[in-house]
Design a protein around this motif. Structure first.
Motif, PDB file in Angstrom:
ATOM      1  N   ILE A   1      54.483  43.109  64.737  1.00  0.00           N
ATOM      2  CA  ILE A   1      55.832  42.865  65.258  1.00  0.00           C
ATOM      3  C   ILE A   1      55.749  41.980  66.504  1.00  0.00           C
ATOM      4  O   ILE A   1      54.963  42.247  67.419  1.00  0.00           O
ATOM      5  CB  ILE A   1      56.531  44.183  65.609  1.00  0.00           C
ATOM      6  CG1 ILE A   1      56.604  45.097  64.386  1.00  0.00           C
ATOM      7  CG2 ILE A   1      57.921  43.930  66.175  1.00  0.00           C
ATOM      8  CD1 ILE A   1      57.009  46.523  64.702  1.00  0.00           C
TER       9      ILE A   1
ATOM     10  N   ARG B   1      56.963  41.456  60.832  1.00  0.00           N
ATOM     11  CA  ARG B   1      58.357  41.645  61.205  1.00  0.00           C
ATOM     12  C   ARG B   1      58.637  40.797  62.452  1.00  0.00           C
ATOM     13  O   ARG B   1      58.197  41.143  63.555  1.00  0.00           O
ATOM     14  CB  ARG B   1      58.660  43.120  61.503  1.00  0.00           C
ATOM     15  CG  ARG B   1      58.367  44.069  60.359  1.00  0.00           C
ATOM     16  CD  ARG B   1      59.357  43.908  59.222  1.00  0.00           C
ATOM     17  NE  ARG B   1      59.097  44.874  58.167  1.00  0.00           N
ATOM     18  CZ  ARG B   1      58.296  44.655  57.128  1.00  0.00           C
ATOM     19  NH1 ARG B   1      57.669  43.488  57.012  1.00  0.00           N
ATOM     20  NH2 ARG B   1      58.116  45.581  56.202  1.00  0.00           N
TER      21      ARG B   1
ATOM     22  N   LEU C   1      64.699  47.832  62.590  1.00  0.00           N
ATOM     23  CA  LEU C   1      63.255  48.072  62.620  1.00  0.00           C
ATOM     24  C   LEU C   1      62.966  49.548  62.871  1.00  0.00           C
ATOM     25  O   LEU C   1      62.113  50.153  62.199  1.00  0.00           O
ATOM     26  CB  LEU C   1      62.602  47.219  63.703  1.00  0.00           C
ATOM     27  CG  LEU C   1      61.109  47.491  63.929  1.00  0.00           C
ATOM     28  CD1 LEU C   1      60.294  47.087  62.701  1.00  0.00           C
ATOM     29  CD2 LEU C   1      60.613  46.751  65.170  1.00  0.00           C
TER      30      LEU C   1
ATOM     31  N   GLU D   1      63.551  51.477  59.766  1.00  0.00           N
ATOM     32  CA  GLU D   1      62.467  51.295  58.797  1.00  0.00           C
ATOM     33  C   GLU D   1      61.249  52.142  59.167  1.00  0.00           C
ATOM     34  O   GLU D   1      60.672  52.833  58.309  1.00  0.00           O
ATOM     35  CB  GLU D   1      62.046  49.828  58.711  1.00  0.00           C
ATOM     36  CG  GLU D   1      60.901  49.626  57.724  1.00  0.00           C
ATOM     37  CD  GLU D   1      60.265  48.249  57.779  1.00  0.00           C
ATOM     38  OE1 GLU D   1      59.283  48.035  57.038  1.00  0.00           O
ATOM     39  OE2 GLU D   1      60.723  47.396  58.559  1.00  0.00           O
TER      40      GLU D   1
END
Length: 264
Positions: free
Chosen positions: A39, A64, A77, A80
């Motif tokens: 990320i 991501r 996020l 998820e």
């Protein structure tokens, strides 16, 4: 309890993975067999890193591209991650600024608080219920030796890291009974490939720095042992002790003066 072993289903998450300590943490975890969720804001750099780690270690790397200082981007996020089998969360993303707060971009300073503190809280809360249910997991939080003391000319960063330092060590005490490890990484200067570091790096003596790969290795080792705090490098340990036990009226003046030079 030990950390969950890597499986085809679970993932290790690294925020701020596109450079510096984050990249080193991602590589260290991949070398131990963990598939990753990487990320950061810069999706192109994440894609390059993911491909390299996949080819070198045979793991799966998901990317991501998310600005964690943005609540609207961060919320999906967090949702998820709450639904996934997260073995390890490395809350590593963070930004520092130097100089008198009143002369800085105040909107950016608010973004720093979101990134350095609120995002850490959000993502930790997202993965925590699943780890408690599985009675296994690891949460690594990158704080800073700067979070141990007031630092004029570094006010937002120092305050945000004071939160992460305290949050990490408090959370560790709460999750220990569930077999969930929580470790604070509280570094001083760490040498990275981040171009934003170049100007500041010239104002800090070379012997003070430690490397990102060394920091990543000892940090993941510490998380595996459920160590409360890891402080890489002798100089960083000295800074940490001075911040924790030195007279704050003195340390804030001395360190604030040094940070003023970096701001200039």
């Amino acid at each position: 309890m030990s950390l969950p072993a890597p499986t085809a289903d679970n993932r290790a998450v690294v925020t701020g993975a596109s450079s510096g300590i984050g990249t080193a943490l991602a590589e260290e975890l991949a070398s131990r067999g963990y598939s990753l969720i990487l990320i950061a804001r810069r999706g192109d750099l994440l894609a390059e890193l993911g491909q390299r780690l996949t080819e070198r270690y045979g793991i799966t790397a998901e990317v991501r591209a998310v600005d964690l200082s943005n609540r609207e981007q961060r919320a999906p996020l967090a949702q998820e991650l709450a639904s996934r089998n997260i073995a390890i969360l490395c809350n590593n993303a963070g930004v520092a600024t130097f100089g008198p707060l009143a002369k800085l971009d105040l909107a950016f300073e608010r973004d720093i608080m979101e990134l350095n503190a609120v995002a850490v809280h959000d993502l930790s809360l997202a993965v925590m219920p699943g780890m408690i249910e599985r009675r296994a997991g690891g949460i690594l939080i990158t704080g800073s030796a700067a979070g141990n003391m007031p630092i004029p000319n570094n006010a937002t960063y120092a305050a945000s890291k004071a939160f992460t330092n305290s949050f990490s060590e408090s959370l560790r005490g709460e999750l220990k009974e569930y077999g969930v490890h929580v470790t604070l990484l509280a570094p001083g200067p760490v040498r990275t490939d981040n171009p934003d570091q170049e100007e500041v790096g010239t104002k800090i003596p070379e012997f003070i720095w430690v490397t990102a790969p060394h920091t990543a290795k000892i940090t993941i080792d510490a998380l595996a042992r459920n160590k409360m705090r890891v402080v890489p490098g002798l100089i960083s340990k000295g800074m940490s002790l001075a911040g924790q036990f030195g007279p704050r009226s003195l340390t804030s003046v001395v360190v604030g003066a040094a940070y003023k030079k970096m701001g200039n």
